[in-house]
Enzyme design. Structure first.
Site, short mmCIF file in Angstrom:
data_model
loop_
_atom_site.label_atom_id
_atom_site.label_comp_id
_atom_site.label_asym_id
_atom_site.label_seq_id
_atom_site.Cartn_x
_atom_site.Cartn_y
_atom_site.Cartn_z
N ARG A 1 34.28 72.18 -40.51
CA ARG A 1 34.03 71.39 -39.29
C ARG A 1 32.77 71.91 -38.60
NH1 ARG A 1 36.94 72.88 -35.16
NH2 ARG A 1 38.93 72.69 -36.23
N TYR B 1 22.99 49.32 -26.77
CA TYR B 1 23.96 48.79 -27.75
C TYR B 1 25.33 48.61 -27.06
CZ TYR B 1 27.36 49.12 -31.54
OH TYR B 1 28.43 48.91 -32.36
N ASP C 1 17.74 56.60 -27.72
CA ASP C 1 18.29 56.02 -28.94
C ASP C 1 17.10 55.47 -29.73
OD1 ASP C 1 19.36 54.38 -30.91
OD2 ASP C 1 21.09 53.81 -29.68
N LYS D 1 21.92 53.07 -39.98
CA LYS D 1 20.91 52.02 -40.01
C LYS D 1 19.71 52.44 -40.87
CE LYS D 1 23.83 49.92 -37.38
NZ LYS D 1 24.44 50.72 -36.40
C1 LIG Z 1 20.97 50.86 -31.41
C2 LIG Z 1 22.31 51.38 -31.82
N1 LIG Z 1 22.73 52.57 -31.36
C3 LIG Z 1 23.94 53.07 -31.69
C4 LIG Z 1 24.80 52.38 -32.52
C5 LIG Z 1 26.14 52.96 -32.86
O1 LIG Z 1 26.12 53.54 -34.13
P1 LIG Z 1 27.37 53.57 -35.15
O2 LIG Z 1 27.72 52.15 -35.48
O3 LIG Z 1 26.85 54.35 -36.32
O4 LIG Z 1 28.48 54.27 -34.45
C6 LIG Z 1 24.41 51.15 -33.03
C7 LIG Z 1 25.30 50.38 -33.90
O5 LIG Z 1 25.05 49.23 -34.22
C8 LIG Z 1 23.12 50.63 -32.66
O6 LIG Z 1 22.69 49.43 -33.11
#
Ligand SMILES: Cc1ncc(COP(=O)(O)O)c(C=O)c1O
Length: 388
Positions: free
Chosen positions: A56, A108, A180, A205
């Protein structure tokens, strides 16, 4: 906690993408980092081990990924998580009840859900602002503000935040700036170089790029912050399994090859969409008509493959979505294959309808993740879908 190998920071981006964080494995010299599929490590004696005790806290496959992405972001420490949301959750536990966070209003939908439906009940306070205007960030700062949280470009409206201005405002108020960077990837934008304190990704992504795992990663420079985040990572345990870490690491090896193609396809498709529906209905920071085009050129070196399009009504949106063949109807983004989605009912379904409407995430909005297929085929697919 995982610190980059200093000499990895010297090479150019593509070389780092392929090699950073990875050294030939000592037993057989395997060039690919092994998948250390283990939960624990045998210790030589009480208190004597090879630096690994329980998976972990630390796993060599995960460490290779952490070092690799840290080097791509130009940062010193990397922390891999089991999802982008797991990453945000562990970062937010750096704060405590009574702390205030200024957050972009168009982050998001899952981030908004975590903040509004979960963390708010633990005493964290949030103010949501349109971070396109740096003055609004400044106006929202309070004496107890500890974090400014921005996503740029945003999902799905492709709005930008001036990273340098946001960092200055956050720091003047003794707060951190968290960015982000999922949509741009470190290939096109490196927020730490503009003064951000923490950059994070959904590795699901562009970093993985092949739509075959879920993951998150944070990169930062500060020693004390790194120690605290490592504590949270180990305490909460939202870590990726070694196979997922390995898949992400395999993905980052081609990031510098995939991103220019996403960008090239994105630009051509955005230009085609402008012809079809008018530039006021196409949201892509690489278009001169994008209101923040100059800022995009200043802080990004390319614009990627994410485009949103306003079609006016849900019926029109559905007509296009249901006729696309090569663009698959699916959530997520950033893979080699092209996807198309309806943010209001998919990625942003957890945001209340009134809030969505206020932001501009309408029922007629569709979002394209342009993959790396041959652009003529993508355009032909859109052409037949838009003919409806
Ligand atoms: C811009 C963005 N940040 C964070 C996330 C969250 O990531 P995860 O789906 O890997 O938890 C997403 C998911 O679509 C996203 O598009």
């Amino acid at each position: 906690m995982t610190r980059v190998f200093d000499d990895d920071l010297e090479a150019a981006f593509g070389t780092r993408a392929i090699h950073a964080g990875q050294r030939p494995e000592p037993l057989a010299g395997a060039i690919m980092t092994p998948i250390y599929q283990t939960s624990t490590y045998v210790q030589e004696a009480l208190g004597e081990n090879k630096g690994y005790e329980y998976a972990r806290g630390k796993n060599p496959t995960r460490e290779a990924l952490e070092r690799n992405v840290a080097s791509l972001e130009g940062g010193r420490y990397g922390f891999a998580f089991s999802s982008g949301m797991g990453c945000v959750d562990s970062i937010m536990k750096l704060f405590r009840a009574g702390d205030h966070i200024v957050c972009g209003e168009n982050v998001y939908g899952g981030v908004f859900r975590l903040f509004d439906k979960v963390l708010r009940h633990y005493g964290l306070e949030f103010t949501y602002v349109d971070t396109r205007d740096a003055q609004r960030i400044a106006d929202a700062m309070q004496p107890n503000t500890r974090l400014v949280f921005v996503e740029t470009p945003t999902n799905p409206l492709m709005r930008l935040t001036d990273l340098r201005a946001a960092a200055d405002i956050a720091h003047r108020g003794n707060a951190l700036l968290l960015v982000d960077n999922t949509f741009a990837s470190p290939y096109f934008q490196q927020p730490l170089s503009f003064g951000a304190d923490i950059v994070y990704h959904s590795t699901t992504k562009y970093l993985n790029g092949h739509s075959d795992m879920i993951g998150g990663i944070a990169v930062l420079n500060d020693d004390d912050l790194a120690t605290r985040l490592q504590f949270n990572l180990n305490a909460a345990g939202a870590v990726p399994g070694p196979f997922d870490a390995w898949l992400a690491l395999r993905g980052t090896k081609t990031l510098h090859l995939r991103m220019p193609r996403h960008d090239q396809n994105g630009r051509q498709i955005a230009a085609w969409l402008v012809e079809k529906v008018g530039d006021e209905n196409v949201f892509y920071p690489g278009l001169e008509s994008h209101p923040q085009f100059e800022l995009a050129r200043r802080q990004m070196t390319g614009f990627g493959g994410m485009i949103s399009v306003e079609l006016g009504t849900k019926e029109r949106a559905n007509a296009v979505l249901s006729r696309c063949r090569l663009f698959s109807l699916a959530e997520s983004l950033g893979g080699v294959e092209s996807l198309i989605s309806h943010p209001a009912s998919m990625t942003h379904a957890s945001v209340e309808p009134e809030r969505r409407a206020k932001l501009g995430i309408t029922e007629g909005l569709i979002r394209l993740s342009c993959g790396v297929e041959d652009v003529e085929d993508l355009l032909a697919d859109l052409d037949q879908a838009f003919a409806s």
